[in-house]
Each structure stands twice: as C-alpha cells, then as structure tokens.
Design a protein around this motif. Structure first.
Motif, PDB file in Angstrom:
ATOM      1  N   THR A 175     -27.612 -67.723  10.946  1.00  0.00           N
ATOM      2  CA  THR A 175     -27.474 -69.165  10.542  1.00  0.00           C
ATOM      3  C   THR A 175     -28.058 -69.844  11.716  1.00  0.00           C
ATOM      4  O   THR A 175     -28.274 -69.474  12.701  1.00  0.00           O
ATOM      5  CB  THR A 175     -25.698 -69.283  10.937  1.00  0.00           C
ATOM      6  OG1 THR A 175     -24.889 -68.401  10.143  1.00  0.00           O
ATOM      7  CG2 THR A 175     -25.456 -70.790  10.762  1.00  0.00           C
ATOM      8  N   ARG A 176     -28.658 -71.110  11.183  1.00  0.00           N
ATOM      9  CA  ARG A 176     -29.268 -72.049  11.900  1.00  0.00           C
ATOM     10  C   ARG A 176     -28.726 -73.231  11.753  1.00  0.00           C
ATOM     11  O   ARG A 176     -28.542 -73.739  10.593  1.00  0.00           O
ATOM     12  CB  ARG A 176     -30.840 -71.790  11.555  1.00  0.00           C
ATOM     13  CG  ARG A 176     -31.531 -70.794  11.773  1.00  0.00           C
ATOM     14  CD  ARG A 176     -33.023 -71.263  11.867  1.00  0.00           C
ATOM     15  NE  ARG A 176     -33.478 -71.565  10.453  1.00  0.00           N
ATOM     16  CZ  ARG A 176     -34.202 -70.786   9.707  1.00  0.00           C
ATOM     17  NH1 ARG A 176     -34.163 -69.376   9.887  1.00  0.00           N
ATOM     18  NH2 ARG A 176     -34.655 -71.244   8.579  1.00  0.00           N
TER      19      ARG A 176
ATOM     20  N   GLN B 176     -28.346 -77.442  12.394  1.00  0.00           N
ATOM     21  CA  GLN B 176     -29.376 -78.325  12.203  1.00  0.00           C
ATOM     22  C   GLN B 176     -29.111 -79.253  13.684  1.00  0.00           C
ATOM     23  O   GLN B 176     -27.836 -79.211  14.263  1.00  0.00           O
ATOM     24  CB  GLN B 176     -28.928 -79.327  10.713  1.00  0.00           C
ATOM     25  CG  GLN B 176     -29.160 -78.574   9.837  1.00  0.00           C
ATOM     26  CD  GLN B 176     -30.705 -77.866   9.687  1.00  0.00           C
ATOM     27  OE1 GLN B 176     -31.687 -78.558   9.722  1.00  0.00           O
ATOM     28  NE2 GLN B 176     -30.551 -76.555   9.176  1.00  0.00           N
TER      29      GLN B 176
ATOM     30  N   ALA C  61     -26.219 -68.326  18.161  1.00  0.00           N
ATOM     31  CA  ALA C  61     -26.673 -69.062  17.111  1.00  0.00           C
ATOM     32  C   ALA C  61     -27.066 -70.290  17.560  1.00  0.00           C
ATOM     33  O   ALA C  61     -28.055 -71.077  16.819  1.00  0.00           O
ATOM     34  CB  ALA C  61     -25.621 -69.412  16.180  1.00  0.00           C
TER      35      ALA C  61
ATOM     36  N   ARG D  13     -30.808 -69.564  18.856  1.00  0.00           N
ATOM     37  CA  ARG D  13     -31.782 -69.412  17.485  1.00  0.00           C
ATOM     38  C   ARG D  13     -32.014 -70.733  17.108  1.00  0.00           C
ATOM     39  O   ARG D  13     -33.419 -71.030  16.636  1.00  0.00           O
ATOM     40  CB  ARG D  13     -31.373 -68.438  16.520  1.00  0.00           C
ATOM     41  CG  ARG D  13     -31.296 -66.914  16.977  1.00  0.00           C
ATOM     42  CD  ARG D  13     -30.976 -66.173  15.798  1.00  0.00           C
ATOM     43  NE  ARG D  13     -29.713 -66.343  15.157  1.00  0.00           N
ATOM     44  CZ  ARG D  13     -28.587 -65.644  15.382  1.00  0.00           C
ATOM     45  NH1 ARG D  13     -28.477 -64.877  16.241  1.00  0.00           N
ATOM     46  NH2 ARG D  13     -27.363 -66.074  14.983  1.00  0.00           N
ATOM     47  N   SER D  14     -31.033 -71.647  16.752  1.00  0.00           N
ATOM     48  CA  SER D  14     -31.163 -72.897  16.087  1.00  0.00           C
ATOM     49  C   SER D  14     -31.875 -73.758  16.774  1.00  0.00           C
ATOM     50  O   SER D  14     -32.968 -74.542  16.230  1.00  0.00           O
ATOM     51  CB  SER D  14     -29.817 -73.495  15.861  1.00  0.00           C
ATOM     52  OG  SER D  14     -28.885 -72.706  15.058  1.00  0.00           O
TER      53      SER D  14
ATOM     54  N   ARG E 196     -35.675 -72.704  16.470  1.00  0.00           N
ATOM     55  CA  ARG E 196     -36.189 -73.087  15.468  1.00  0.00           C
ATOM     56  C   ARG E 196     -36.413 -74.711  15.347  1.00  0.00           C
ATOM     57  O   ARG E 196     -37.565 -75.159  14.762  1.00  0.00           O
ATOM     58  CB  ARG E 196     -35.477 -72.612  14.041  1.00  0.00           C
ATOM     59  CG  ARG E 196     -36.088 -73.010  12.729  1.00  0.00           C
ATOM     60  CD  ARG E 196     -37.306 -72.237  12.457  1.00  0.00           C
ATOM     61  NE  ARG E 196     -38.092 -72.638  11.422  1.00  0.00           N
ATOM     62  CZ  ARG E 196     -38.270 -71.800  10.331  1.00  0.00           C
ATOM     63  NH1 ARG E 196     -37.786 -70.708  10.300  1.00  0.00           N
ATOM     64  NH2 ARG E 196     -39.060 -72.427   9.423  1.00  0.00           N
TER      65      ARG E 196
ATOM     66  N   TYR F 272     -36.190 -64.391  15.750  1.00  0.00           N
ATOM     67  CA  TYR F 272     -35.365 -65.418  16.170  1.00  0.00           C
ATOM     68  C   TYR F 272     -35.554 -66.661  15.379  1.00  0.00           C
ATOM     69  O   TYR F 272     -34.675 -67.344  15.085  1.00  0.00           O
ATOM     70  CB  TYR F 272     -35.475 -65.936  17.705  1.00  0.00           C
ATOM     71  CG  TYR F 272     -34.748 -65.260  18.652  1.00  0.00           C
ATOM     72  CD1 TYR F 272     -34.687 -64.046  19.062  1.00  0.00           C
ATOM     73  CD2 TYR F 272     -33.928 -66.144  19.414  1.00  0.00           C
ATOM     74  CE1 TYR F 272     -33.923 -63.413  19.759  1.00  0.00           C
ATOM     75  CE2 TYR F 272     -33.025 -65.400  20.186  1.00  0.00           C
ATOM     76  CZ  TYR F 272     -33.111 -64.123  20.615  1.00  0.00           C
ATOM     77  OH  TYR F 272     -32.149 -63.480  21.602  1.00  0.00           O
TER      78      TYR F 272
END
Length: 339
Positions: A118-119, A121, A266, A269-270, A273, A307
């Motif tokens: 899951t990413r 926003q 999560a 990682r988010s 990104r 990732y």
C-alpha cells in the motif's frame, strides 16, 4: 557440565556461553540458541557424540520436522545454527568428526508471491497527522512522514537528539549501526515545537526525568481502590505495541485500508515514493533512485526499488505489452505507432 561427554543440552549451554564470551551479536546468539534448544528437546538425554546425520535429517525434514513447509532462507539459517554447534563440539573434542546438516531431499518452498504494498498519498499522510488525537502519536507520525525513519528508530529518539538551533535530528539507526544527522523540514519543526509545548508544560512530567522524546508508560495502582492506571514514563521509550495499535485504529477511523501486516512501514514506503517521484520530475530517473536510496539508508539499489514498488510498474508494463501490437497497421497497410 565438566564432563568430556556432555549431553546435547549441556553442549548447547556451553556453546551459547562461548558465543557470549567471544562477543557474538546478541541476535545471532538468540537465533542459534532457539534452534539448538529445539534440537536438544527432540533428543533429550542423548550425548552430543551420539547424534548422527540421520537424526539431523529426521529433525529437519521428517514428520513434524522444523523445516517442513519453510522457505530456503529459513533452511539455510537453521542449518547454520546446528552446523555451528557441531563445529564447536569438534573443536572441544566432544565428537571425532564434524557433523553437518544434510540438505533437504525435497525442493524447499520458495518465497510467496509478494502483493503490491500500500502507498499512501500526501493528503492521506496529512490526514493521519491532523486526526491523531494523542500528542505522542501525532508527533511520531509527523517524524515518520518527514524522515521515512523506521518505527524502531523513532521510538528511541531522545530529547537530546533534537537541535532546533541547527535544525538537525540526530538518530541512531539500529539497522545500519550508525548515527545519522537528519535535517528538520519546516513542517516537522513546527510539529516538534507543538509537541514539546505539550511535553514540557501540559504533561506534568518532571524535567529531570525527560529522557526519551516519546515516553513509555508505567503502571500505577490507585491506593485503596484496586484500580490500575498508567502514566507517561519518559525514562523508557514508547513501546511498539502502543504505537502500532493506535496507528491501526487511526487508519481505520480515517477510512484508509492497509493490507494485513502493514502499519508503520507503509508510511516509510509511501514517503520514499513521494520523495522519488518529486526528484524524478527534476532530475534523471537514476539520480532520483540513488538519492532515494541514501534517503532511506539502504545499502543496495534493489532494496530501494522494492520499497518504491517499481516491480509493480514493470509487471504493469509487461501486462500492457504482452500479446499486443506495439505498431498497428492502417487499412492501407501503412505502419503507424500507437498513441
């Protein structure tokens, strides 16, 4: 334990003591002890010299064997622990020939197919910060969203690690075993100042006791009532369970769904990104990837790509192109590119 023919259990104890005396990392000692204690429990009363290769094969791969259904990496780890024990036994003269674990006669199960992580926003990360009612949880999320630090490192930040004058946050990164001086973003500085106002004024915690930025909790008994309550205890850091349970509850209240097993990572990682996508718009893909790798404290590019979820993009590319025409032909037979 002074015998020259120790039992398997005695051998495990003495091997563990030797590891401790030689400064073997605590994590390795714990892992080896867990595996070898299970081996000793399987063959209770047996001398270490009486163990045969067939016994090890049965322990690992027989009915109820500890490696049945396990992956290759687990198999390698367990065999290493047992091999080290018998290598030490040979060194001590307890056995004549070094005994080694046989490889599995079956193909070990490979790693399961990974789901796309899951990413979150940017607006979802902001929502988590705004909706977090407890000041400790709010500031922890703010730190995670601005630094991409692991929760294991965030929990152990001390008050002395923050320098608002220079705008730095000094963090001991457990996984790399080194300190990292992270710059405070304007957003994070505002959140930390807000949190410190609560921590130093509203929490009623004595100044001399404030050690950790995110305090743990101590149990108290209400005199004469039998009731139990908890108070902040900054002499110890916040527990992983406390932080994770409240983050998961917050995610649910915000309508944000995560896959099973996802929580603080999560956010890490988010943030990675988001950082990568911003850089990619300004510089080259490779430069953005390298800088994101440094941002996360990774040692290799492959970990960073995982990732960032770039494997999912590769899979999407393959699905889009496989079995399709990349160049189409017009009715007149001319070749034209897909738009």
């Amino acid at each position: 334990m002074g015998t020259d023919h120790p039992s398997l259990h005695e051998a495990v104890v003495r091997f563990t003591q030797a590891q401790q005396a030689h400064g073997v990392p605590a994590g390795t000692i714990k892992q080896y002890r867990l595996v070898n204690n299970r081996l000793a429990g399987r063959f209770q009363g047996r001398q270490v010299a009486g163990i045969r290769e067939s016994d090890l094969a049965d322990f690992l791969y027989g009915d109820g064997g500890i490696l049945v259904g396990r992956g290759p990496k687990t198999g390698t780890s367990y065999r290493s622990a047992i091999n080290a024990l018998f290598r030490y036994a040979k060194h001590k003269g307890w056995i004549r020939q070094e005994l080694r674990c046989p490889k599995s006669p079956f193909r070990e199960r490979g790693a399961p197919h990974e789901i796309a992580p899951t990413r979150l926003q940017e607006d979802e990360l902001g929502l988590l910060i705004e909706k977090a009612e407890h000041p400790i949880l709010r500031c922890m999320i703010a730190v995670a969203a601005s630094t991409a630090l692991r929760i294991s490192d965030i929990r152990k930040i001390k008050l002395s690690d923050i320098d608002l004058q220079t705008g730095d946050l000094y963090v001991w990164v457990l996984k790399t075993g080194r300190f990292d001086a992270l710059p405070l973003t304007l957003d994070l500085e505002e959140e930390i100042r807000r949190y410190l106002a609560w921590y130093t004024k509203d929490s009623a915690i004595p100044t001399a006791e404030r050690i950790y930025l995110f305090p743990g909790w101590s149990r108290r008994n209400a005199a004469g009532t039998g009731y139990v309550y908890y108070v902040p205890d900054p002499t110890k850091h916040c527990s992983y369970m406390w932080a994770t349970e409240r983050l998961k509850a917050l995610l649910v209240s915000c309508g944000i769904h995560l896959e099973a097993g996802e929580a603080w990572h999560a956010i890490r990682r988010s943030v990675a990104r988001i950082y990568f996508d911003r850089l990619r718009d300004e510089v080259s893909h490779d430069h953005a990837l390298r800088e994101t790798m440094v941002f996360l404290g990774h040692k290799n590019q492959e970990t960073t790509e995982r990732y960032l979820g770039l494997q999912a993009e590769v899979a999407a590319r393959n699905t889009r192109l496989r079995g399709q025409r990349f160049l189409t032909r017009s009715a007149a037979g001319a070749v034209r590119a897909i738009r």
